[in-house]
Scaffold this motif. Sequence first.
Motif, PDB file in Angstrom:
ATOM      1  N   ARG A 186       0.808  -1.087   0.269  1.00  0.00           N
ATOM      2  CA  ARG A 186       0.032  -0.241  -0.164  1.00  0.00           C
ATOM      3  C   ARG A 186       1.145   1.351   0.235  1.00  0.00           C
ATOM      4  O   ARG A 186       2.165   0.877   0.516  1.00  0.00           O
ATOM      5  CB  ARG A 186      -0.871   0.045   0.913  1.00  0.00           C
ATOM      6  CG  ARG A 186      -2.010  -1.005   1.335  1.00  0.00           C
ATOM      7  CD  ARG A 186      -2.376  -1.314   0.143  1.00  0.00           C
ATOM      8  NE  ARG A 186      -3.160  -0.014  -0.348  1.00  0.00           N
ATOM      9  CZ  ARG A 186      -4.711   0.361   0.053  1.00  0.00           C
ATOM     10  NH1 ARG A 186      -5.205  -0.248   0.838  1.00  0.00           N
ATOM     11  NH2 ARG A 186      -4.973   1.604  -0.091  1.00  0.00           N
ATOM     12  N   ASP A 187       0.641   2.705  -0.744  1.00  0.00           N
ATOM     13  CA  ASP A 187       1.000   3.955  -0.810  1.00  0.00           C
ATOM     14  C   ASP A 187       0.391   4.347   0.588  1.00  0.00           C
ATOM     15  O   ASP A 187      -0.465   3.973   1.238  1.00  0.00           O
ATOM     16  CB  ASP A 187       0.466   4.602  -1.576  1.00  0.00           C
ATOM     17  CG  ASP A 187       1.358   4.081  -3.020  1.00  0.00           C
ATOM     18  OD1 ASP A 187       2.564   3.986  -2.943  1.00  0.00           O
ATOM     19  OD2 ASP A 187       0.315   4.293  -3.973  1.00  0.00           O
ATOM     20  N   VAL A 188       1.296   4.626   1.479  1.00  0.00           N
ATOM     21  CA  VAL A 188       1.085   5.843   2.493  1.00  0.00           C
ATOM     22  C   VAL A 188       0.999   6.616   2.119  1.00  0.00           C
ATOM     23  O   VAL A 188       1.251   7.229   1.963  1.00  0.00           O
ATOM     24  CB  VAL A 188       2.642   4.945   4.027  1.00  0.00           C
ATOM     25  CG1 VAL A 188       3.224   6.139   4.255  1.00  0.00           C
ATOM     26  CG2 VAL A 188       2.647   5.443   4.989  1.00  0.00           C
ATOM     27  N   VAL A 189      -0.251   7.313   3.377  1.00  0.00           N
ATOM     28  CA  VAL A 189      -0.741   7.991   3.470  1.00  0.00           C
ATOM     29  C   VAL A 189       0.003   8.494   4.135  1.00  0.00           C
ATOM     30  O   VAL A 189       0.410   9.149   5.135  1.00  0.00           O
ATOM     31  CB  VAL A 189      -2.134   8.490   4.642  1.00  0.00           C
ATOM     32  CG1 VAL A 189      -2.737   9.598   4.426  1.00  0.00           C
ATOM     33  CG2 VAL A 189      -2.916   7.598   3.312  1.00  0.00           C
ATOM     34  N   ILE A 190       0.648  10.274   4.147  1.00  0.00           N
ATOM     35  CA  ILE A 190       1.336  11.331   4.305  1.00  0.00           C
ATOM     36  C   ILE A 190       0.372  12.830   4.637  1.00  0.00           C
ATOM     37  O   ILE A 190      -0.783  12.701   4.764  1.00  0.00           O
ATOM     38  CB  ILE A 190       2.045  12.261   3.571  1.00  0.00           C
ATOM     39  CG1 ILE A 190       3.322  10.506   2.735  1.00  0.00           C
ATOM     40  CG2 ILE A 190       2.904  13.447   4.010  1.00  0.00           C
ATOM     41  CD1 ILE A 190       4.022  11.501   1.754  1.00  0.00           C
ATOM     42  N   TYR A 191       0.649  12.738   6.475  1.00  0.00           N
ATOM     43  CA  TYR A 191      -0.327  13.721   6.646  1.00  0.00           C
ATOM     44  C   TYR A 191       0.828  15.085   7.240  1.00  0.00           C
ATOM     45  O   TYR A 191       1.895  14.716   7.997  1.00  0.00           O
ATOM     46  CB  TYR A 191      -0.180  12.685   8.579  1.00  0.00           C
ATOM     47  CG  TYR A 191      -1.185  14.524   9.088  1.00  0.00           C
ATOM     48  CD1 TYR A 191      -2.543  14.522   9.646  1.00  0.00           C
ATOM     49  CD2 TYR A 191      -0.123  14.363  10.085  1.00  0.00           C
ATOM     50  CE1 TYR A 191      -2.832  15.340  10.744  1.00  0.00           C
ATOM     51  CE2 TYR A 191      -0.570  15.826  10.706  1.00  0.00           C
ATOM     52  CZ  TYR A 191      -1.690  15.965  11.468  1.00  0.00           C
ATOM     53  OH  TYR A 191      -1.765  17.368  11.897  1.00  0.00           O
ATOM     54  N   THR A 192       0.353  15.992   6.764  1.00  0.00           N
ATOM     55  CA  THR A 192       1.618  17.380   7.268  1.00  0.00           C
ATOM     56  C   THR A 192       0.449  18.467   7.061  1.00  0.00           C
ATOM     57  O   THR A 192      -0.644  18.946   6.618  1.00  0.00           O
ATOM     58  CB  THR A 192       2.229  17.278   5.780  1.00  0.00           C
ATOM     59  OG1 THR A 192       3.387  18.291   6.646  1.00  0.00           O
ATOM     60  CG2 THR A 192       2.033  17.397   4.260  1.00  0.00           C
ATOM     61  N   THR A 193       1.172  19.348   7.200  1.00  0.00           N
ATOM     62  CA  THR A 193       0.936  20.908   6.711  1.00  0.00           C
ATOM     63  C   THR A 193       1.073  22.088   6.037  1.00  0.00           C
ATOM     64  O   THR A 193       2.730  21.191   5.620  1.00  0.00           O
ATOM     65  CB  THR A 193       1.321  21.840   7.926  1.00  0.00           C
ATOM     66  OG1 THR A 193       2.213  22.516   8.702  1.00  0.00           O
ATOM     67  CG2 THR A 193       0.115  21.286   9.756  1.00  0.00           C
ATOM     68  N   ALA A 194       0.589  22.468   5.510  1.00  0.00           N
ATOM     69  CA  ALA A 194       0.987  23.018   3.556  1.00  0.00           C
ATOM     70  C   ALA A 194       2.182  23.993   4.417  1.00  0.00           C
ATOM     71  O   ALA A 194       3.590  24.030   3.840  1.00  0.00           O
ATOM     72  CB  ALA A 194       0.298  23.863   3.427  1.00  0.00           C
ATOM     73  N   ASP A 195       2.418  24.270   5.986  1.00  0.00           N
ATOM     74  CA  ASP A 195       3.448  25.261   6.478  1.00  0.00           C
ATOM     75  C   ASP A 195       5.014  24.421   6.500  1.00  0.00           C
ATOM     76  O   ASP A 195       5.788  24.592   5.621  1.00  0.00           O
ATOM     77  CB  ASP A 195       3.501  25.981   7.440  1.00  0.00           C
ATOM     78  CG  ASP A 195       4.657  27.069   8.022  1.00  0.00           C
ATOM     79  OD1 ASP A 195       4.580  28.069   7.163  1.00  0.00           O
ATOM     80  OD2 ASP A 195       4.935  26.396   9.420  1.00  0.00           O
ATOM     81  N   TRP A 196       4.580  23.384   7.167  1.00  0.00           N
ATOM     82  CA  TRP A 196       5.781  22.611   7.565  1.00  0.00           C
ATOM     83  C   TRP A 196       6.202  22.058   6.110  1.00  0.00           C
ATOM     84  O   TRP A 196       7.414  22.080   5.857  1.00  0.00           O
ATOM     85  CB  TRP A 196       5.396  21.859   8.552  1.00  0.00           C
ATOM     86  CG  TRP A 196       6.669  20.489   8.749  1.00  0.00           C
ATOM     87  CD1 TRP A 196       7.616  21.132   9.856  1.00  0.00           C
ATOM     88  CD2 TRP A 196       7.017  19.516   7.969  1.00  0.00           C
ATOM     89  NE1 TRP A 196       8.493  19.588   9.588  1.00  0.00           N
ATOM     90  CE2 TRP A 196       8.832  19.287   8.745  1.00  0.00           C
ATOM     91  CE3 TRP A 196       7.075  19.401   6.904  1.00  0.00           C
ATOM     92  CZ2 TRP A 196       9.013  18.457   8.426  1.00  0.00           C
ATOM     93  CZ3 TRP A 196       7.925  17.848   6.589  1.00  0.00           C
ATOM     94  CH2 TRP A 196       9.012  17.286   7.308  1.00  0.00           C
ATOM     95  N   TRP A 197       5.328  21.345   4.858  1.00  0.00           N
ATOM     96  CA  TRP A 197       5.602  20.813   4.263  1.00  0.00           C
ATOM     97  C   TRP A 197       6.818  22.038   3.415  1.00  0.00           C
ATOM     98  O   TRP A 197       8.145  21.701   2.421  1.00  0.00           O
ATOM     99  CB  TRP A 197       4.544  20.537   3.318  1.00  0.00           C
ATOM    100  CG  TRP A 197       4.830  19.519   2.081  1.00  0.00           C
ATOM    101  CD1 TRP A 197       5.314  20.141   0.378  1.00  0.00           C
ATOM    102  CD2 TRP A 197       5.506  18.107   2.421  1.00  0.00           C
ATOM    103  NE1 TRP A 197       5.219  18.201  -0.164  1.00  0.00           N
ATOM    104  CE2 TRP A 197       5.373  17.307   0.828  1.00  0.00           C
ATOM    105  CE3 TRP A 197       5.501  17.027   3.642  1.00  0.00           C
ATOM    106  CZ2 TRP A 197       5.944  16.197   0.988  1.00  0.00           C
ATOM    107  CZ3 TRP A 197       5.615  16.008   2.280  1.00  0.00           C
ATOM    108  CH2 TRP A 197       6.010  14.889   1.175  1.00  0.00           C
TER     109      TRP A 197
END
Length: 307
Positions: A229-240
């Motif tokens: 499976r492709d892992v889901v990526i959790y983040t914020t626009a600012d951090w990314w």
Amino acid sequence: MSSSASTSARFVRVLAISSVVALIGSVSAPVLANASPGADPTTPNATARKAGVESGNATMGWRGGVQRSVDKHVATGGDSRVSSFSTVTKAGDLVPMTGVVGIDVASYQGVVDWVSFTKVNRSFVFVKATEGSSYRNPYFTSQFGGAKAAGMFAGAYHFANPGGKSGKKQAEYFVKHGGKWTKDGKTLPGVLDIEYNPYGKNICYGLSKKKMVSWITSFVKRYKKLTKRDVVIYTTADWWSKCTGNSKKFSKTNPLWVARWTPTTGPGKLPGGWPYYTFWQYSATVIDQNRFSNNLDRLKVLATQTK
């Protein structure tokens, strides 16, 4: 005290605790035997401490504050003497949202009354499994299994420590301790929670943008190899933007879970070239709350379909 009186007293105490267990019904008890917290991350920084982060145990979206939504009275029947055995997280006044909605939890929520969440139409949950290369959520087994038993879709997430071991090693640790995907119709793909550093001044864990993208790539590839499976990526626009240079490398392969606590105005501009979000964490009030981008049938597809 006589032997018979002592035995009688012990019986009464056991009976009282048994009554509490009966009161909370379908709530699963915590399984602590496999917990092995380690010193992988160090002391939380001032911002993280203020938010309630404990050493080695950060939650996704920790900048919004660690939520401990519990109902001791229902859990204990008003008996404070046994409250430590039975603190329960219940659905309270959750922020309203249309569509398919769910929550995410960590060890801070402890024992969860999952039925109370299904009664307010929460369809899915993501449960913290691991952090770095040494921390394991001691409540993971009961939280994950309890959610499924209540009829919810459930997925696991890993809080990344890019300043520690490689992405490959942390993906292996995650899969070994809860992140493994199973095609049972109720298990969502795992999540890489990658965000602000709660353990130091450098929000990017001391890595350059190029090295951060390389670290994420290592995790993503290993997770796919181990689970299909492709892992889901959790983040914020600012951090990314700040820590990956707004890399578009993962936008065509990995579902996006974006955090932006603005339930009335939407998730805003998405990071990294993702054309749409798969999950949106729209609130951290009472408990972390999330919205799936499509209908319930599509959530079922996400839980079952491999490429």
